[in-house]
Design an enzyme around this catalytic site. Structure first.
Site, PDB file in Angstrom:
ATOM      1  N   THR A  63      11.903  41.348  12.845  1.00 38.61           N
ATOM      2  CA  THR A  63      13.271  41.712  12.470  1.00 38.61           C
ATOM      3  C   THR A  63      13.778  40.863  11.309  1.00 38.61           C
ATOM      4  OG1 THR A  63      14.182  40.129  14.062  1.00 38.61           O
ATOM      5  CG2 THR A  63      13.826  42.360  14.858  1.00 38.61           C
ATOM      6  N   LYS A  95      12.816  32.806   7.895  1.00 37.76           N
ATOM      7  CA  LYS A  95      12.405  31.964   6.759  1.00 37.76           C
ATOM      8  C   LYS A  95      13.365  30.801   6.531  1.00 37.76           C
ATOM      9  CE  LYS A  95      10.011  35.661   4.236  1.00 37.76           C
ATOM     10  NZ  LYS A  95      10.471  36.881   4.924  1.00 37.76           N
ATOM     11  N   THR A 102      20.466  21.140   9.658  1.00 39.90           N
ATOM     12  CA  THR A 102      21.022  22.466   9.334  1.00 39.90           C
ATOM     13  C   THR A 102      20.219  23.582   9.989  1.00 39.90           C
ATOM     14  OG1 THR A 102      21.883  21.621   7.254  1.00 39.90           O
ATOM     15  CG2 THR A 102      21.636  24.007   7.417  1.00 39.90           C
ATOM     16  N   TYR A 222       0.329  45.312  -1.677  1.00 39.68           N
ATOM     17  CA  TYR A 222      -0.248  45.775  -0.419  1.00 39.68           C
ATOM     18  C   TYR A 222      -1.765  45.717  -0.437  1.00 39.68           C
ATOM     19  CZ  TYR A 222       4.347  47.748   0.745  1.00 39.68           C
ATOM     20  OH  TYR A 222       5.680  47.923   1.029  1.00 39.68           O
TER      21      TYR A 222
END
Ligand code: 5BU
Length: 277
Positions: A63, A95, A102, A222
């Site tokens: 997701t 990511k 933080t 790809y």
């Protein structure tokens, strides 16, 4: 070809202590699939419909929760229900890339509370090992796992050479929480002079997979499931637009594409584990 790449997903469960790594390998073995679908759509209705359609064919759903324009925490409950219904692992492709303090807050808090529901997440190694300490302070007690971004699929990516090697060293030093990599090839043995590490079995999850296209207009590149799993020794193919295309409402077509990628990925894996040296 090295030993881990010749082992089955089921055999590799014992190489891992992290619960998320074990869960992913168990799911792959049980469902006979190394396909992950990346669901990058902006409406919760489409998001959930695609996941329900591909659920039977995938080991994992990836997701980007922050792109949902109508996000509401009930979407997470529905995602979790689908994860139980179809037996797949959840990976929020967040990511992370900031200082430990933080990222710990970004992971645990805010609107999305990623650590509450995502079995796996990922981080850029760019801040150094403190990013792992920050994230593991939240994720390890919950049994979560982390992937480091050792390489990227985009043209001109800067994560190469010594940067990639350092990412692998960071992972080896934090095996309890770091379960593997986002990379374009296996990282087994990367940066090692000889086989001086007893257990170098990390999971390699690989985006940038497509059967019908070589890339997009924004730098994506790809490769085929065969190139990724058999030739490059990766473990999981991550496919987004190759499966849901441009129209998320074409559920039957999405199912067909998911089956097609699942078969291609599994065939490449079977060839890999039965290959003679
Ligand atoms: P696609 O539609 O199959 O191109 O989607 C690929 C997904 O994988 C998308 O969510 C990206 O954010 C993600 N991705 C990637 O494509 N390449 C990378 O190197 C990394 C993530 Br890291």
């Amino acid at each position: 070809m090295s030993s881990f790449l010749r082992q089955t997903y089921g055999q590799r469960i014992q190489n891992h202590t992290n619960p998320a790594a074990k869960l992913l390998l168990e799911t792959m073995e049980r469902k006979k699939t190394n396909l992950a679908v990346s669901v990058d759509v902006v409406k919760s209705k489409d998001f959930l419909a695609i996941i329900d359609a591909v659920g039977p064919f995938v080991c994992l759903v990836k997701t980007h929760i922050d792109i949902l324009e109508d996000f509401d925490y009930s979407t997470i409950q529905r995602l979790q229900d689908l994860s139980v219904k179809h037996d797949f692992v959840i990976f929020e492709d967040r990511k992370f890339a900031d200082i430990g303090n933080t990222v710990a807050l970004q992971y645990s808090s805010g609107v999305h509370k990623i650590a509450n529901w995502s079995h796996i997440t990922n981080a850029h190694p760019v801040p150094g090992p403190s990013i792992i300490s920050g994230l593991s302070s939240v994720g390890l007690p919950l049994g979560r796992g982390l992937l480091l971004l050792a390489e990227m699929s985009t043209r001109g990516a800067l994560a190469t050479g010594s940067y990639t090697e350092d990412a692998v060293r960071m992972a080896r030093a934090n095996r309890d929480f770091v379960i593997g990599f986002i990379a374009q090839r296996t990282m087994e043995g990367v940066g090692l002079q000889s086989h001086s590490v007893d257990n170098d079995d990390f999971l390699t999850l690989t985006p940038g997979v497509g059967l019908d296209s070589k890339g997009d207009a924004m730098g994506q590149q790809y490769r085929t499931p065969r190139q990724v799993i058999l030739e490059s020794g990766c473990d999981v193919i991550i496919v987004g637009r190759g499966i849901y295309g441009k129209d998320p409402s074409l559920v039957d077509e999405i199912k067909l594409q998911a089956q097609r990628y699942r078969e291609a990925g599994w065939q490449a894996y079977q060839e890999r584990i039965s290959a003679h040296v």
